[in-house]
Motif scaffolding. Structure first.
Motif, PDB file in Angstrom:
ATOM      1  N   ASP A  15       0.904  -1.368   0.110  1.00 29.08           N
ATOM      2  CA  ASP A  15      -0.110  -0.036   0.279  1.00 29.08           C
ATOM      3  C   ASP A  15       0.554   1.614   0.168  1.00 29.08           C
ATOM      4  O   ASP A  15       0.633   2.344  -0.736  1.00 29.08           O
ATOM      5  N   ILE A  16       2.481   0.975   0.840  1.00 29.50           N
ATOM      6  CA  ILE A  16       2.712   2.389   0.864  1.00 29.50           C
ATOM      7  C   ILE A  16       3.316   2.855  -0.327  1.00 29.50           C
ATOM      8  O   ILE A  16       3.463   3.876  -0.600  1.00 29.50           O
ATOM      9  N   GLN A  17       4.020   2.134  -1.152  1.00 31.46           N
ATOM     10  CA  GLN A  17       4.319   1.782  -2.610  1.00 31.46           C
ATOM     11  C   GLN A  17       3.902   2.165  -3.557  1.00 31.46           C
ATOM     12  O   GLN A  17       4.489   2.995  -4.452  1.00 31.46           O
ATOM     13  N   LYS A  18       2.517   1.822  -3.397  1.00 30.85           N
ATOM     14  CA  LYS A  18       0.901   2.475  -4.105  1.00 30.85           C
ATOM     15  C   LYS A  18       1.220   3.553  -4.049  1.00 30.85           C
ATOM     16  O   LYS A  18       0.808   4.681  -4.843  1.00 30.85           O
ATOM     17  N   LEU A  19       0.791   3.651  -2.963  1.00 27.34           N
ATOM     18  CA  LEU A  19       0.500   5.328  -2.140  1.00 27.34           C
ATOM     19  C   LEU A  19       2.168   6.768  -2.998  1.00 27.34           C
ATOM     20  O   LEU A  19       1.522   7.380  -3.263  1.00 27.34           O
ATOM     21  N   LEU A  20       3.553   6.080  -3.094  1.00 27.91           N
ATOM     22  CA  LEU A  20       4.028   6.226  -2.965  1.00 27.91           C
ATOM     23  C   LEU A  20       4.582   6.533  -4.480  1.00 27.91           C
ATOM     24  O   LEU A  20       4.688   7.691  -5.420  1.00 27.91           O
ATOM     25  N   ILE A  21       3.977   5.934  -5.256  1.00 26.09           N
ATOM     26  CA  ILE A  21       3.975   6.085  -6.677  1.00 26.09           C
ATOM     27  C   ILE A  21       2.280   7.166  -7.557  1.00 26.09           C
ATOM     28  O   ILE A  21       3.325   8.353  -7.781  1.00 26.09           O
ATOM     29  N   ASP A  22       1.444   6.977  -6.926  1.00 30.56           N
ATOM     30  CA  ASP A  22       0.566   8.210  -6.841  1.00 30.56           C
ATOM     31  C   ASP A  22       0.839   9.373  -6.605  1.00 30.56           C
ATOM     32  O   ASP A  22       0.778  10.360  -7.691  1.00 30.56           O
ATOM     33  N   LEU A  27       1.666  18.415 -11.007  1.00 31.18           N
ATOM     34  CA  LEU A  27       1.786  19.838 -10.766  1.00 31.18           C
ATOM     35  C   LEU A  27       2.476  20.290 -10.905  1.00 31.18           C
ATOM     36  O   LEU A  27       1.986  21.890 -11.094  1.00 31.18           O
ATOM     37  N   LYS A  28       4.166  19.246 -11.568  1.00 28.56           N
ATOM     38  CA  LYS A  28       5.105  20.410 -12.326  1.00 28.56           C
ATOM     39  C   LYS A  28       4.601  20.881 -13.465  1.00 28.56           C
ATOM     40  O   LYS A  28       5.235  21.849 -13.591  1.00 28.56           O
ATOM     41  N   ILE A  29       3.987  19.859 -14.178  1.00 28.57           N
ATOM     42  CA  ILE A  29       3.505  20.541 -15.748  1.00 28.57           C
ATOM     43  C   ILE A  29       2.493  21.892 -15.406  1.00 28.57           C
ATOM     44  O   ILE A  29       2.313  22.990 -15.932  1.00 28.57           O
ATOM     45  N   ASP A  30       0.969  21.268 -14.675  1.00 26.02           N
ATOM     46  CA  ASP A  30       0.663  23.205 -14.214  1.00 26.02           C
ATOM     47  C   ASP A  30       1.252  24.159 -14.133  1.00 26.02           C
ATOM     48  O   ASP A  30       1.077  24.552 -14.305  1.00 26.02           O
ATOM     49  N   VAL A  31       2.163  23.691 -13.205  1.00 24.92           N
ATOM     50  CA  VAL A  31       2.798  24.916 -12.924  1.00 24.92           C
ATOM     51  C   VAL A  31       3.669  25.465 -14.249  1.00 24.92           C
ATOM     52  O   VAL A  31       3.749  26.880 -14.011  1.00 24.92           O
ATOM     53  N   SER A  32       4.220  24.244 -14.783  1.00 22.11           N
ATOM     54  CA  SER A  32       5.152  25.005 -15.323  1.00 22.11           C
ATOM     55  C   SER A  32       4.329  25.359 -16.826  1.00 22.11           C
ATOM     56  O   SER A  32       4.128  26.786 -17.432  1.00 22.11           O
ATOM     57  N   THR A  52       2.871  11.025  -9.233  1.00 21.07           N
ATOM     58  CA  THR A  52       2.825  10.547 -10.927  1.00 21.07           C
ATOM     59  C   THR A  52       1.652  12.781 -10.028  1.00 21.07           C
ATOM     60  O   THR A  52       1.829  13.410 -10.891  1.00 21.07           O
ATOM     61  N   ASN A  53       1.333  12.620  -8.744  1.00 21.80           N
ATOM     62  CA  ASN A  53       0.333  13.603  -8.478  1.00 21.80           C
ATOM     63  C   ASN A  53       1.629  15.151  -9.154  1.00 21.80           C
ATOM     64  O   ASN A  53       1.097  15.699  -8.881  1.00 21.80           O
ATOM     65  N   VAL A  54       2.687  14.564  -8.020  1.00 19.86           N
ATOM     66  CA  VAL A  54       4.244  15.698  -8.205  1.00 19.86           C
ATOM     67  C   VAL A  54       3.887  15.816  -9.551  1.00 19.86           C
ATOM     68  O   VAL A  54       4.268  17.320  -9.505  1.00 19.86           O
ATOM     69  N   ASN A  55       4.219  15.341  -9.953  1.00 21.76           N
ATOM     70  CA  ASN A  55       4.374  16.037 -11.731  1.00 21.76           C
ATOM     71  C   ASN A  55       3.587  16.648 -12.587  1.00 21.76           C
ATOM     72  O   ASN A  55       4.202  16.879 -13.160  1.00 21.76           O
TER      73      ASN A  55
END
Length: 70
Positions: free
Chosen positions: A15-22, A30-35, A25-28
């Motif tokens: 579960d932790i690994q899945k959450l870290l992957i999610d 957000l980076k695109i949105d900020v850009s 993905t969300n951080v990436n």
């Protein structure tokens, strides 16, 4: 450690690994949105500056043309 806690730990780890992957993905995303926002802000500032320069030129031309004809 008994055998009943081992599967629970494996499930938690999964579960932790899945959450870290999610999260990654969300951080990436957000980076695109900020850009994109930074690019949009640059365009807006540029358009604003062009408008200001255009108004200055129009004012200058109208004052010069007024004295030119009279």
């Amino acid at each position: 450690m008994d055998k009943s806690t081992k599967p629970k730990n494996a499930e938690i780890l999964k579960d932790i690994q899945k959450l870290l992957i999610d999260l990654k993905t969300n951080v990436n995303d957000l980076k695109i949105d900020v850009s994109k926002l930074k690019n949009d802000m640059f365009v807006v500032r540029t358009v604003h500056e062009v408008k200001k320069d255009t108004v200055k030129i129009q004012e200058k031309n109208s004052s010069e043309s007024g004295s030119w004809f009279w």
